[in-house]
Motif scaffolding. Structure first.
Motif, PDB file in Angstrom:
ATOM      1  N   ALA A  83       3.246 -31.423  15.106  1.00 17.28           N
ATOM      2  CA  ALA A  83       4.163 -30.388  15.573  1.00 17.28           C
ATOM      3  C   ALA A  83       3.598 -29.664  16.779  1.00 17.28           C
ATOM      4  O   ALA A  83       2.412 -29.331  16.832  1.00 17.28           O
ATOM      5  N   SER A  84       4.472 -29.426  17.744  1.00 22.33           N
ATOM      6  CA  SER A  84       4.174 -28.572  18.882  1.00 22.33           C
ATOM      7  C   SER A  84       5.220 -27.470  18.858  1.00 22.33           C
ATOM      8  O   SER A  84       6.388 -27.714  19.167  1.00 22.33           O
ATOM      9  N   LEU A  85       4.821 -26.282  18.440  1.00 19.20           N
ATOM     10  CA  LEU A  85       5.769 -25.172  18.268  1.00 19.20           C
ATOM     11  C   LEU A  85       5.534 -24.148  19.377  1.00 19.20           C
ATOM     12  O   LEU A  85       6.305 -24.047  20.305  1.00 19.20           O
ATOM     13  N   GLY A  86       4.431 -23.385  19.277  1.00 25.93           N
ATOM     14  CA  GLY A  86       4.078 -22.491  20.374  1.00 25.93           C
ATOM     15  C   GLY A  86       4.953 -21.268  20.507  1.00 25.93           C
ATOM     16  O   GLY A  86       5.031 -20.675  21.587  1.00 25.93           O
TER      17      GLY A  86
ATOM     18  N   TRP B 149      -0.909 -29.036  19.858  1.00 28.12           N
ATOM     19  CA  TRP B 149      -0.306 -29.844  18.802  1.00 28.12           C
ATOM     20  C   TRP B 149      -1.030 -29.621  17.495  1.00 28.12           C
ATOM     21  O   TRP B 149      -2.263 -29.675  17.433  1.00 28.12           O
TER      22      TRP B 149
END
Lengths: 144, 144
Positions: free
Chosen positions: B84-87, B95
């Protein structure tokens, strides 16, 4: 088709809102989601993990994921894009591409966290999104 | 360094457990996580979205993410890998690479969901993980 594929909801899709389809992957809109523009990029073959794909296949899939991200940014101007490949419930490779807005129910948490507030309604221009998607996916080969 | 970078915890890291570092990205272990082997792959520059990178930079970063996935699969034999890459909280590209086990607290939900059960303790051989990580990252250029 084996037993896992026969019972897999991504091998046997039921009324998907297809935004784009190619031989190896497709892009669908999660139409009932309160997160307007929430898309799923689904690898056509029943495979569980990114590292089960060849290096070339991984690039093909990620190029589509990033094209979807680009289209969503262009069409919806979200605060942030969230990308996730989880597959704990359906172990058939698919990416969540989720446009997030600072006022959405769970922001700044993941959408799977407990809501912090009510989700405000947000209009979605499906025609404009389809156009942005086709343009972004069509541009993949020029860029690489 | 601008204001955003001066207040960014990924530009100004505090006691990271570094597993690997290159000029453009680094891999850290989330040491206090109940999810043993939970890694973060951090782009060194302060950039928010994957589509803010060039096509070549995206590939470099994803190659490292997939190498970390391969190393975690080899070292820990998880039920599933979550990427997951949310940020949303820290808009500096990173990631999450999370080895999931069927008995972990939130499985089969995302780790950001409410726990379903107590998290069982799980040992982590940090030496073996570092070795698997170095081998997988070292193999990137042969594979592509």
């Amino acid at each position: 088709m084996n037993v896992a594929q026969r019972s897999c909801p991504l091998c046997q899709p039921d009324r998907e809102t297809l935004l784009w389809q190619g031989p190896q992957a497709r892009v669908v809109l999660i139409k009932d989601s309160p997160y307007a523009g929430y898309c799923r990029v689904i690898w056509q073959a029943h495979v569980a993990e990114m590292t089960d794909l060849s290096v070339g296949e991984r690039r093909q899939l990620m190029d589509i994921v990033f094209a979807v991200e680009a289209a969503l940014r262009r069409a919806l101007l979200p605060t942030k894009i969230n990308l996730a490949s989880l597959g704990n419930q359906v172990a058939h490779l698919h990416w969540h591409v989720i446009p997030r807005h600072a006022d959405d129910a769970t922001f700044p948490d993941a959408i799977w966290a407990a809501p912090r507030r009510e989700q405000p309604p947000r209009a979605l221009d499906l025609g404009a999104l389809r156009q942005a998607m086709a343009a972004a996916i069509g541009a993949i080969h020029q860029a690489s």
